[in-house]
Enzyme design. Structure first.
Site, mmCIF file in Angstrom:
data_model
loop_
_atom_site.group_PDB
_atom_site.id
_atom_site.type_symbol
_atom_site.label_atom_id
_atom_site.label_comp_id
_atom_site.label_asym_id
_atom_site.label_seq_id
_atom_site.Cartn_x
_atom_site.Cartn_y
_atom_site.Cartn_z
ATOM 1 N N GLY A 166 -12.819 9.328 9.600
ATOM 2 C CA GLY A 166 -14.173 8.834 9.824
ATOM 3 C C GLY A 166 -14.954 8.655 8.536
ATOM 4 O O GLY A 166 -16.183 8.655 8.535
ATOM 5 N N GLU A 221 -13.582 -7.120 10.075
ATOM 6 C CA GLU A 221 -13.321 -5.977 10.958
ATOM 7 C C GLU A 221 -13.562 -6.351 12.434
ATOM 8 O O GLU A 221 -12.779 -6.004 13.310
ATOM 9 C CB GLU A 221 -14.224 -4.806 10.541
ATOM 10 C CG GLU A 221 -13.969 -3.558 11.337
ATOM 11 C CD GLU A 221 -13.850 -2.310 10.485
ATOM 12 O OE1 GLU A 221 -13.947 -2.388 9.246
ATOM 13 O OE2 GLU A 221 -13.650 -1.241 11.084
ATOM 14 N N SER A 266 -11.367 2.029 6.159
ATOM 15 C CA SER A 266 -11.235 0.592 6.442
ATOM 16 C C SER A 266 -12.253 -0.216 5.647
ATOM 17 O O SER A 266 -11.911 -1.234 5.028
ATOM 18 C CB SER A 266 -11.369 0.315 7.948
ATOM 19 O OG SER A 266 -12.553 0.858 8.439
ATOM 20 N N SER A 301 0.848 -1.191 0.000
ATOM 21 C CA SER A 301 0.000 0.000 0.000
ATOM 22 C C SER A 301 0.875 1.229 0.000
ATOM 23 O O SER A 301 2.030 1.184 0.426
ATOM 24 C CB SER A 301 -0.911 -0.006 1.218
ATOM 25 O OG SER A 301 -0.881 1.219 1.878
ATOM 26 N N ASP A 303 -21.056 0.617 7.499
ATOM 27 C CA ASP A 303 -20.014 1.124 6.598
ATOM 28 C C ASP A 303 -19.795 0.173 5.434
ATOM 29 O O ASP A 303 -19.693 0.584 4.277
ATOM 30 C CB ASP A 303 -18.699 1.327 7.368
ATOM 31 C CG ASP A 303 -18.869 2.312 8.511
ATOM 32 O OD1 ASP A 303 -19.884 3.039 8.518
ATOM 33 O OD2 ASP A 303 -17.991 2.357 9.391
ATOM 34 N N TYR A 316 -16.343 3.906 21.673
ATOM 35 C CA TYR A 316 -17.296 3.226 20.779
ATOM 36 C C TYR A 316 -17.752 1.920 21.427
ATOM 37 O O TYR A 316 -18.955 1.629 21.518
ATOM 38 C CB TYR A 316 -16.635 2.955 19.419
ATOM 39 C CG TYR A 316 -17.574 2.340 18.403
ATOM 40 C CD1 TYR A 316 -18.232 3.123 17.466
ATOM 41 C CD2 TYR A 316 -17.810 0.960 18.386
ATOM 42 C CE1 TYR A 316 -19.097 2.555 16.537
ATOM 43 C CE2 TYR A 316 -18.667 0.388 17.463
ATOM 44 C CZ TYR A 316 -19.307 1.178 16.547
ATOM 45 O OH TYR A 316 -20.172 0.612 15.631
ATOM 46 N N SER A 354 -14.532 5.960 6.599
ATOM 47 C CA SER A 354 -14.524 4.504 6.356
ATOM 48 C C SER A 354 -13.466 4.056 5.362
ATOM 49 O O SER A 354 -13.743 3.264 4.454
ATOM 50 C CB SER A 354 -15.895 4.024 5.873
ATOM 51 O OG SER A 354 -16.737 3.941 6.954
HETATM 52 C C1 GAF Z 1 -18.631 3.477 12.827
HETATM 53 C C2 GAF Z 1 -19.000 2.013 12.724
HETATM 54 F F1 GAF Z 1 -18.093 1.352 11.940
HETATM 55 C C3 GAF Z 1 -20.395 1.807 12.164
HETATM 56 O O1 GAF Z 1 -20.737 0.449 12.214
HETATM 57 C C4 GAF Z 1 -21.424 2.658 12.919
HETATM 58 O O2 GAF Z 1 -21.720 2.091 14.168
HETATM 59 C C5 GAF Z 1 -20.932 4.098 13.068
HETATM 60 O O3 GAF Z 1 -19.615 4.169 13.593
HETATM 61 C C6 GAF Z 1 -21.837 4.903 13.947
HETATM 62 O O4 GAF Z 1 -23.073 5.059 13.349
HETATM 63 O O5 GAF Z 1 -18.539 4.044 11.539
#
Ligand code: GAF
Length: 388
Positions: free
Chosen positions: A129, A165, A133, A72, A177, A229, A131
């Site tokens: 934030g 994940e 990943s 990468s 995501d 989280y 995504s």
């Molecule tokens: C992150 C998580 F990866 C999602 O699954 C979701 O819970 C989000 O936070 C919050 O809505 O992106």
């Protein structure tokens, strides 16, 4: 930030340079934002994300030795793992864990994953934030499914990528995501029922309405995001148990007050109130969009933000500042998007006010002494796909 063509060219150039050969093909998957429905996915609830024009591209080819090698842009040297059977969780870490996790999840589901060489380039910023990943998981999944001729329809990819994940990388996320970056469609937001995985593509034509959606990267350092989280998720699961329901999605809006009255702990009550009201806001947003009333979703976006700030307690000063400044500059609505504790803010604005709103956010940041934010307008784009 570069165009999708450039990122594909970078993946190909990386492949040629590292492996001295031509890739057999290139596969891409986007980042995402969530229009509304935060922390509802792992409560079996509703979400409304859309895929972004920013993409991760994987150039790949089969490898004869049955091993996996992945390079990468984030690193100099490729990471190697395998052969099959030597790929348990914990063997690979860092960004390459998302790749090893996909191989592992496919194999765990009984698929005969071919050895492969992969080169990854991305325009999805890491740690914002959006995504990155899920984007790498989906692009690698698309490549391996095609290269191996695996019998795996795309509607089953999100669960597999989520498994990578959750169980390989070790992040206890929901399914939003991965669904957004795999099932997203250009010009649409993805209305997803996270319990049944049923989707409805909701037309979201900002251009036609003279509107723009700004994504403001708050540049806020992620503060304890992973631990917080996981704590929110646990708290929701405990609350569901205390209320005798399978998940908080099963608490109807009309029953919310009665449910809250049964919970002793004020913090748990706030968490539950966020999730139950947020599910309802998703449903209300979908209704408005079905009726073509895009501007009218603004107050729901802003209410979602207030709920994340006051009840779910996942915002940070940079994020709140961006939301307040965007609203004061005329945005119809604004909210943090994603898991929280940093990341990005969405602001729904008139297209011709986009520059002024971005400038107002930047000025508010400068006043508070925060690192200058990055702002860009986005439109919903398509999900994971083979490029060539
Ligand atoms: C992150 C998580 F990866 C999602 O699954 C979701 O819970 C989000 O936070 C919050 O809505 O992106």
């Amino acid at each position: 930030m570069s165009a999708a063509g450039d990122v594909a060219a970078r993946a190909t150039a990386g492949f040629r340079q590292r492996y001295g050969a031509e890739p057999a093909g290139r596969w891409a998957a986007p980042g995402r934002v969530n229009l509304i429905g935060e922390h509802t996915d792992y409560n079996d609830g509703f979400v409304l994300p859309f895929a972004l024009p920013l993409r991760t591209v994987v150039a790949a080819a089969l490898a004869d030795d049955g091993r996996w090698s992945v390079w990468s842009e984030l690193d100099d040297e490729p990471v190697e793992f395998g052969p099959a059977g030597a790929d348990e969780p914990g063997r690979v870490d860092g960004w390459a864990a998302y790749v090893a996790g996909v191989v592992w999840a496919l194999r765990a589901a009984g698929h005969d994953v071919p050895g492969a060489r992969l080169a990854v380039a991305s325009d999805v910023p890491v740690g914002s934030g959006l995504s990155s990943s899920a984007a790498i998981e989906a692009a690698v999944l698309a490549a391996l499914v095609d290269l191996g001729g695996l019998d795996l329809p795309a509607d089953r990819w999100p669960r597999l990528a989520q498994r990578a994940e959750n169980d390989y990388v070790g992040a206890p996320t929901g399914i939003m995501d991965q669904s957004a970056v795999i099932r997203g469609r250009s010009g649409h937001a993805l209305f997803l029922d996270c319990r049944t995985e049923e989707v409805e593509q909701i037309p979201f034509d900002l251009d036609a309405a003279g509107l723009a959606m700004l994504v403001v990267d708050s540049r806020a350092p992620h503060r304890h995001a992973d631990g917080e989280y996981a704590a929110r998720r646990k708290s929701c699961e405990r609350a569901a148990k205390a209320l005798g329901v399978a998940a908080l999605r099963d608490v109807a809006t009309a029953d919310l007050d009665a449910a809250l009255a049964r919970l002793d702990d004020p913090e748990t009550r706030r968490r539950v109130r966020h999730v139950v009201t947020e599910d309802q806001r998703v449903l209300d947003t979908v209704e408005l969009l079905r009726a073509g009333r895009i501007r009218d979703i603004g107050p729901l976006l802003t209410a979602s933000h207030a709920s994340m700030r006051d009840d779910f307690e996942i915002t940070v000063p940079e994020i709140d500042t961006a939301v307040e400044a965007a609203l004061a500059a005329g945005a119809y609505g604004a909210r943090m998007t994603g898991g929280g504790f940093g990341g990005c803010v969405l602001a729904l604005v008139d297209a011709d006010a986009a520059d002024a709103v971005a400038a107002a956010v930047a000025a508010a940041y400068a006043d508070r002494g925060f690192t200058a934010p990055h702002t860009l307008p986005v439109l919903p784009a398509g999900g994971a796909t083979r490029l060539d």
